[in-house]
Design a protein around this motif. Sequence first.
Motif, mmCIF file in Angstrom:
data_model
loop_
_atom_site.group_PDB
_atom_site.id
_atom_site.type_symbol
_atom_site.label_atom_id
_atom_site.label_comp_id
_atom_site.label_asym_id
_atom_site.label_seq_id
_atom_site.Cartn_x
_atom_site.Cartn_y
_atom_site.Cartn_z
ATOM 1 N N UNK A 21 -30.849 -21.055 40.074
ATOM 2 C CA UNK A 21 -31.927 -20.065 40.072
ATOM 3 C C UNK A 21 -32.498 -19.852 41.469
ATOM 4 N N UNK A 22 -32.469 -20.910 42.286
ATOM 5 C CA UNK A 22 -33.023 -20.829 43.630
ATOM 6 C C UNK A 22 -32.158 -20.016 44.586
ATOM 7 N N UNK A 23 -30.930 -19.660 44.154
ATOM 8 C CA UNK A 23 -29.973 -18.976 45.031
ATOM 9 C C UNK A 23 -29.558 -17.650 44.398
ATOM 10 N N UNK A 24 -30.483 -16.689 44.375
ATOM 11 C CA UNK A 24 -30.260 -15.426 43.679
ATOM 12 C C UNK A 24 -29.175 -14.573 44.331
ATOM 13 N N UNK A 25 -28.846 -14.866 45.585
ATOM 14 C CA UNK A 25 -27.789 -14.112 46.268
ATOM 15 C C UNK A 25 -26.460 -14.161 45.524
ATOM 16 N N UNK A 26 -26.261 -15.204 44.711
ATOM 17 C CA UNK A 26 -24.951 -15.433 44.108
ATOM 18 C C UNK A 26 -24.715 -14.643 42.826
ATOM 19 N N UNK A 27 -25.709 -13.997 42.270
ATOM 20 C CA UNK A 27 -25.545 -13.324 40.983
ATOM 21 C C UNK A 27 -24.424 -12.290 41.004
ATOM 22 N N UNK A 28 -24.519 -11.341 41.931
ATOM 23 C CA UNK A 28 -23.502 -10.293 42.004
ATOM 24 C C UNK A 28 -22.146 -10.852 42.414
ATOM 25 N N UNK A 29 -22.155 -11.866 43.250
ATOM 26 C CA UNK A 29 -20.904 -12.468 43.712
ATOM 27 C C UNK A 29 -20.158 -13.105 42.553
ATOM 28 N N UNK A 30 -20.873 -13.794 41.672
ATOM 29 C CA UNK A 30 -20.243 -14.447 40.530
ATOM 30 C C UNK A 30 -19.632 -13.417 39.582
ATOM 31 N N UNK A 31 -20.319 -12.300 39.393
ATOM 32 C CA UNK A 31 -19.765 -11.232 38.562
ATOM 33 C C UNK A 31 -18.488 -10.692 39.187
ATOM 34 N N UNK A 32 -18.523 -10.487 40.497
ATOM 35 C CA UNK A 32 -17.344 -9.992 41.208
ATOM 36 C C UNK A 32 -16.195 -10.993 41.122
ATOM 37 N N UNK A 33 -16.520 -12.300 41.273
ATOM 38 C CA UNK A 33 -15.491 -13.332 41.205
ATOM 39 C C UNK A 33 -14.847 -13.344 39.821
ATOM 40 N N UNK A 34 -15.670 -13.213 38.784
ATOM 41 C CA UNK A 34 -15.150 -13.173 37.421
ATOM 42 C C UNK A 34 -14.212 -11.978 37.238
ATOM 43 N N UNK A 35 -14.619 -10.806 37.732
ATOM 44 C CA UNK A 35 -13.789 -9.611 37.589
ATOM 45 C C UNK A 35 -12.474 -9.750 38.351
ATOM 46 N N UNK A 36 -12.536 -10.333 39.558
ATOM 47 C CA UNK A 36 -11.315 -10.541 40.348
ATOM 48 C C UNK A 36 -10.339 -11.444 39.625
ATOM 49 N N UNK A 37 -10.853 -12.549 39.080
ATOM 50 C CA UNK A 37 -9.981 -13.515 38.409
ATOM 51 C C UNK A 37 -9.418 -12.943 37.112
#
Length: 393
Positions: free
Chosen positions: A366-382
């Motif tokens: 929760x303290x690292x909100x920068x990662x939200x969009x990145x995780x979605x992108x990583x999921x889509x890539x994989x």
Amino acid sequence: MTTETLPEPAEIDFIIFGAGNYNSLGVLHAMAEAGRECFLLIIGDSKDKKQGNIIGYSRFAKHIHHVSSADEGVEWLLTSQNNFLKGTVIYPTGDIEEKALDQNLKRLSARYIFPNAGIQGRVSELMDKQLQTALAEQSGIRILKSRFSNAPDFTYGEVEYPCMVKPLNSTSGSKGDMRVCETEQELDDALTHGRNTKEFIVQQYIRNEADLLFLGVALPNGDVIIPALVKKPGVSPTGEYTHAIITTDVDTHLPERKQVENFVKNIGYCGPFSIEFGLEKEKNYFFEINLRNDGTSHYPLNAGVNIPMIWYQALRNLSFKSGFPSVEYEMIDEVADLRRVIGHELSLSSWLKSFRKAGTYRYYRKSDKNLRRVLISMFLNRTTDKVRRLFFQ
């Protein structure tokens, strides 16, 4: 490779050394939540979402230097171009990084502190599962019956089936070389066609009800503490899982705690570690010990257990917390688990229910909100890569 930013002299005294994956990211989150700024010495690209290397996207990743290998990283640490305070802590997040540090203990120890066993090369020796198994047995820990493919007296006829085949050394093999063999023919195929190594340990196979991964720290004064457990469900031979139970109720699951503590003390190691057992019919069977930070070390943060910070504070002679109230919650791999929904292994409603009640995640904090969009992108890539392999290969 390039350097983004270097710290000011004596500004930072904690270096995370490893790939830019969830393992290193977890340590960064642990130290950030303890109020410590870190320097990242990253092998490869820290923003390679397809490989799961996303640490460079974290809002806490302010100081990064990239290298192409662990050996290059060691040489960079030894050059005059960096300006770290003498006594800076290096925290390796993988076996390859730990081995590179260990094999350069004499050159590095005048300037840095990092996990070691007191003698150059000793940790590298202890990565050998044959030696680990022998030392665990000497300490009174229950082991699996094992044969070693590199032993002169190894014969197929003395192996009991089914058996589990694993790389003998974690730095030369990989999870892809692990395999359960039901017959001598399957065993022969596994031993002769290993992708990354030709040296294996062939073990008694237990139909484990759970994998028990105990997280601990061997302190500079010789004490050993084991404050948390990651309990994985009965998993595949590759060790892949998307859910786990995190608990600080270690004693209930580790009746051999005293033997484990003696085992770690006897090898003379100082640093973070994890020790893994398989559980069958209420008996724990030793699998292996990892003498470095475990990729799950950030999972018990919400229970108040901060493995990297405990070791850092002990090195600095600062007070640290070693006793913890009983806490238990679930961990979810938020990227891989969603793929199970797409693969029809799990319903979307079940996934949403589990996701909402989870106490921690593999990547996200929760303290690292920068990662939200990145995780979605990583999921889509994989997911895209998986679909492409299914339909176009």
